[in-house]
Each structure stands twice: as structure tokens, then as C-alpha cells.
Design an enzyme around this catalytic site. Structure first.
Site, mmCIF file in Angstrom:
data_model
loop_
_atom_site.group_PDB
_atom_site.id
_atom_site.type_symbol
_atom_site.label_atom_id
_atom_site.label_comp_id
_atom_site.label_asym_id
_atom_site.label_seq_id
_atom_site.Cartn_x
_atom_site.Cartn_y
_atom_site.Cartn_z
ATOM 1 N N GLU A 159 0.832 -1.224 0.000
ATOM 2 C CA GLU A 159 0.000 0.000 0.000
ATOM 3 C C GLU A 159 0.859 1.264 0.000
ATOM 4 O O GLU A 159 0.648 2.166 0.831
ATOM 5 C CB GLU A 159 -0.966 -0.013 1.198
ATOM 6 C CG GLU A 159 -1.981 -1.137 1.101
ATOM 7 C CD GLU A 159 -3.067 -1.115 2.166
ATOM 8 O OE1 GLU A 159 -2.968 -0.323 3.124
ATOM 9 O OE2 GLU A 159 -4.027 -1.900 2.046
ATOM 10 N N GLU A 274 -5.386 -8.321 -0.721
ATOM 11 C CA GLU A 274 -6.104 -8.111 0.546
ATOM 12 C C GLU A 274 -7.551 -7.814 0.197
ATOM 13 O O GLU A 274 -7.826 -6.818 -0.485
ATOM 14 C CB GLU A 274 -5.518 -6.936 1.353
ATOM 15 C CG GLU A 274 -4.221 -7.257 2.048
ATOM 16 C CD GLU A 274 -3.737 -6.124 2.953
ATOM 17 O OE1 GLU A 274 -4.586 -5.477 3.611
ATOM 18 O OE2 GLU A 274 -2.526 -5.889 2.969
HETATM 19 O O1 AHR Z 1 -5.154 -6.134 7.009
HETATM 20 C C1 AHR Z 1 -4.953 -5.019 7.834
HETATM 21 C C2 AHR Z 1 -4.274 -3.866 7.116
HETATM 22 O O2 AHR Z 1 -5.115 -3.367 6.124
HETATM 23 C C3 AHR Z 1 -3.005 -4.189 6.369
HETATM 24 O O3 AHR Z 1 -1.898 -4.146 7.198
HETATM 25 C C4 AHR Z 1 -2.923 -3.108 5.358
HETATM 26 O O4 AHR Z 1 -2.200 -3.479 4.231
HETATM 27 C C5 AHR Z 1 -4.370 -2.764 5.073
HETATM 28 O O5 AHR Z 1 -4.597 -1.413 5.076
#
Ligand code: AHR
Length: 495
Positions: A159, A274
Site C-alpha cells: 500500500e 487483501e
Molecule cells: O489487514 C490489515 C491492514 O489493512 C493491512 O496491514 C494493510 O495493508 C491494510 O490497510
């Protein structure tokens, strides 16, 4: 084109009780001699997870991988800036790779491009994949692993478009850094597959321009780009929440266009590394209003932070600096399982471009699996995932329905046809008529919207096999409101 098995991946971060008390708990009677929870390994295997991304997440952007190798007694305890926790480093790269081998999952490692750079990333590749006579390969051998691990999948940071990220960069700066890191890592091992950091959410104001700039700098040295997305019912609007898949669909469709236009003729894949529902704990916290705003306008991070800072210090005071405190341990409902099922259908219907996807996370932190010291149990959203993984072989076909409440995808593997179908309606039952086919089975999961699986009642919501499919020239399948369905059939001619 067959669905890539890596679409059924997950994510494990040094955050909360995901690693410590999640998969690793040396003082538990449930753990093996490596300290790995065997009950959790069994559930991860049953979940059908193919690939696991590690060690973060936001955590990776401040991580020194060298802290987590070698004799455990000499590993340093550090303060983790990302989650404001204490990191013991008792679990690191070797432990993760040993856990992957035991669990039968492919590792996907992320390198720190927040506070570190190409050289450290290349050293980690050498530690994992270099021959035992290379400097870092030798260190690995001294640590008990003479054979290279041959880790194929690598994420170039996490990110990096997000102002919350440690070492956040402009698109141009990140593009150059990703390019240099990719070159340095590939110089160590030319077989690795590299994924650059794409947009963190659909609502980032930089979505699109970030990718264009990053791809201009590094498309020739990368193989894929990441996307992240979390959904939640922040407005108390269940109907809108149940349509979250539409936003994921638009997000991926737009990314596909960008890759087509900006990939410079190279076919890059999407790693949606994610994704999940993530809001229950946030809405219960003192900072609920700030999270709600963040969900809708995540681009205004400075404003969010200004409002959020007093709340977070309030909410986290108890947990600040603790080792593996409970963080965002959402208890998921039937409604969440329906949303997750429809997100899975969406990912599968984009299988031509989405080659990796990771439900985030795997254990305890916004996860399908939860643990206590004595138990491990499946949450509601475990089941759509495990069934999609178990029955999601073959080619995926996007489906559209005249009933806007139905979301689905069809998998074809030889003569076997599998429909994953979600009825997102809160009230309306419906049915599906399949003509000229022989039913195999219908597995159905449905319950009250707020029904949960908990430690006290771990099997309150589970899928069941429906036996009364009418079987004439075809068959009819009931699709109750708020349901996840797996319908399998063969064509009449193939029996
Ligand atoms: O999954 C929790 C967090 O969410 C992760 O560390 C990050 O990459 C995202 O913003």
C-alpha cells in the site's frame, strides 16, 4: 482459461493475534515441536488456502527481516510502528516458510519498501533462494536450512499509495524504487514473480493516476500489480452493504482497462492480495465516526487522521506497546458470509486477469479462523471460501441474472458444472431452473442475517446438502434469501 489456484489465497501479518496466539503458540498443548498450532494447520488445510502472503501489510514497511532469523534468544524485541505493538521476532522468515511447508501452502513474501530499499530486498531473496555458498544463503544454511526455499512470489512493498503507510511515497518515487528493487531481486534469482503495489482502495483519489505513473517506471520489470479492498456496513444500510461486490467489480474492471492501456504491451496480472469484510470492531470503537468517513473518502487521510488521532489514542491506550494484543477480531455474521461469497464470485468472474487473491487475513485478525488458548473455530465466512476452493476448479464463466439480487459464476471442469450462487436479498426467496442437465448436489448455507459461529457455538451456521432437487428434464434449486449456494450438475449427454 482455468482459474489460477492462487485465487484462493490468504494473508498473515504480524498484527494482533494473527501470528502469535494464531498460528504460533509454543506453550500451547495444541502446538507441535515447532510451536505451530496443529488445530489451526488442520483448519487452514481444510479451508483450501493455496498461497499465503506474509509478513504484512502495514507491518512490513517498518520491518527488518534480519531481526526474525537465527537463534531465538538473540532476536531483538522492537516497537512496531505500524500497529503500535511490541514485536518479539520469535516468529520470522524461517518459521513462516516451515509453517507453509507443513500446511501445504505456497509462500508470498513482501519486502519492505517503506523504510528500506533494493539492497535489503535482494538480500532477503538471497537468504531465501540463494545457494548455500552465497553470503546470505550461507547464513540460511547456518540457521539450519541448507536447501534454498525457492520462494517464487514477491510483493514490492505494501500500500505504498497510502499516506498512512510508513515510508509512503509519490507514485513516481515508488515506481523508480520498485523498478530498482525488482532489478536487484531478479539479479539474485531470475525466476521470481514480482508484484508492484497498486491502489489500496477503490476510493483513493489517486486510483488510476498512481498505476499509470508506477507502470511507466516499472512495467517491464514486474509481472503483476496489487489491489486491496475492504467492505463494511458503516452506514447501517444492509441493502447497500450486500451490493459491495459491485464496487469490487467496477474496481477490477477499471484496473483491467488501466493494465491494457498502460502495460506497454505486457500482459500483467492482478493480485487482489487483501480483500474481505472489515468493519465490526471499527464500528464498536470510539473512532467509529472517523472510520465511517474514512470508508467513504479514504483519500482525505490528513483530515481523517486529525479526527482519528484522539480516538485512536483513547481506544488503543490499553493495547499500546503490548505484544500481540487483540486487534480487529471481527466476529462475522451470515450476512458477512453472503458478502464474502459474492466477492468470491466477482474475483472468479475476473479470473482471466486476477491470478492471485488473498482473503485478509487468515487467523484472528479479520479472519475466517479464530483461536483461543483452548480452541480454534471456523467463522461464517470460512464456508463460502472453503467451498469455492474445493469446487472452484476449471474455467470460470461470468453470469448475469435478471434478478439483481442474484450474483453467481459458473465453473466448468470436464463434464462437471459448478454454480456458485448468492442470493443477496434480505427477504425474497427465489429459485433457479436448470434445463437439460443432471443434478449432482446442492449445498446451501443460509440463516438469520446476524447469526454467527462462535467459540461457544461453533457450528451454529454451516452449509448443508439439500436433497430434494427435482430431477426431470432438468432441475430446480431453491435459492433462499441471504444464502450461499453451490450447485453441481453434469450435462445430460455426458452420463
Ligand atoms: O489487514 C490489515 C491492514 O489493512 C493491512 O496491514 C494493510 O495493508 C491494510 O490497510
Amino acid at each position: 482459461m482455468p482459474v489460477d489456484r492462487h485465487l484462493f489465497g490468504s494473508f498473515l501479518e504480524h498484527m494482533g493475534r494473527a501470528v502469535y496466539h494464531g498460528i504460533y503458540e509454543p506453550d500451547s498443548p495444541l502446538s507441535d515441536h515447532d510451536g505451530f498450532r496443529t488445530d489451526v494447520i488442520a483448519l487452514v488445510k481444510e479451508l483450501g488456502t493455496s498461497i499465503v502472503r506474509y509478513p504484512g501489510g502495514n507491518f512490513v514497511s517498518g520491518y527488518r527481516w534480519e531481526d526474525g532469523i537465527g537463534a531465538k534468544a538473540s532476536r531483538p524485541i522492537r516497537f512496531d510502528e505500524a500497529w503500535k505493538s511490541s514485536e518479539s521476532n520469535q516468529f520470522g522468515t524461517d518459521e513462516f516458510l516451515a509453517w507453509c511447508a507443513k500446511t501445504g501452502v505456497e509462500p508470498m513474501l513482501a519486502v519492505n519498501l517503506g523504510t528500506r530499499g533494493p539492497m535489503d530486498a535482494a538480500h532477503l531473496v538471497e537468504y531465501c533462494n540463494g545457494p548455500a555458498d552465497s553470503p546470505y544463503g550461507k547464513l540460511r544454511a547456518e540457521n539450519g536450512h541448507p536447501e534454498p526455499y525457492r520462494v517464487t512470489y514477491w510483493c514490492l512493498g505494501n500500500e505504498m499509495d497510502g499516506p498512512w503507510q510508513i515510508g509512503h511515497k509519490t507514485a513516481h518515487a515508488y515506481g523508480l524504487l520498485a523498478r530498482d528493487a525488482a532489478r536487484a531481486m531478479r539479479a539474485v534469482d531470475s525466476h521470481i514473480i514480482l508484484i508492484a503495489s497498486g491502489s489500496s482502495t477503490f476510493t483513493m483519489s489517486t486510483f488510476g493516476s498512481w498505476e499509470k505513473t508506477v507502470l511507466a517506471e516499472c512495467s517491464e520489470v514486474i509481472d503483476g500489480i496489487s489491489m486491496h479492498g475492504y467492505w463494511g456496513n458503516f452506514d447501517g444500510d444492509e441493502e447497500a452493504f450486500l451490493q459491495s461486490w459491485r464496487e469490487m467489480d467496477r474496481f477490477i474492471t477499471r484496473m483491467e482497462e488501466i493494465l491494457r492501456d498502460e502495460g506497454r504491451g505486457k500482459k500483467l496480472f492482478i493480485s487482489f492480495d487483501e480483500w474481505n469484510v472489515n468493519y465490526h470492531e471499527r464500528m464498536r470503537s470510539a473512532s467509529a465516526e472517523a472510520w465511517k468517513e474514512w470508508y467513504h473518502t479514504s483519500s482525505c487521510f490528513e483530515e481523517f487522521q486529525r479526527k482519528f488521532a484522539p480516538c485512536i489514542s483513547e481506544a488503543r491506550r490499553e493495547l499500546f506497546g503490548k505484544s500481540a494484543p487483540p486487534l480487529i477480531e471481527d466476529t462475522y455474521t451470515m450476512e458477512d458470509a453472503v458478502v464474502v461469497g459474492s466477492l468470491l464470485c466477482t474475483l472468479l468472474s475476473h479470473a482471466a486477469t486476477v491470478k492471485i487473491a488473498c482473503i485478509a487475513q487468515l487467523v484472528n485478525v479479520i479472519a475466517p479462523i479464530r483461536t483461543s488458548f483452548a480452541n480454534a473455530w471456523r467463522q461464517t465466512l470460512y464456508y463460502p471460501f472453503s467451498q469455492a476452493s474445493a469446487f472452484g476448479d476449471g474455467d470460470a464463466y461470468r453470469l448475469s441474472f435478471s434478478n439483481p439480487a442474484i450474483v453467481g459464476v459458473m465453473m466448468v471442469c470436464g463434464s462437471m458444472h459448478t454454480l456458485f450462487l448468492v442470493n443477496t436479498s434480505l427477504k425474497e426467496d427465489t429459485e433457479l431452473v436448470v434445463e437439460n442437465a443432471l443434478a449432482v448436489d446442492h449445498q446451501l448455507m443460509c440463516s438469520d442475517a446476524d447469526a454467527t459461529d462462535t467459540e461457544a457455538a461453533p457450528f451454529a451456521v454451516v452449509p448443508r446438502t439439500v436433497r430434494d432437487i427435482r430431477q426431470e428434464e432438468g432441475f430446480t434449486v431453491p435459492l433462499p434469501h441471504l444464502s450461499w449456494n453451490v450447485v453441481r450438475f453434469t450435462s445430460r449427454t455426458s452420463r
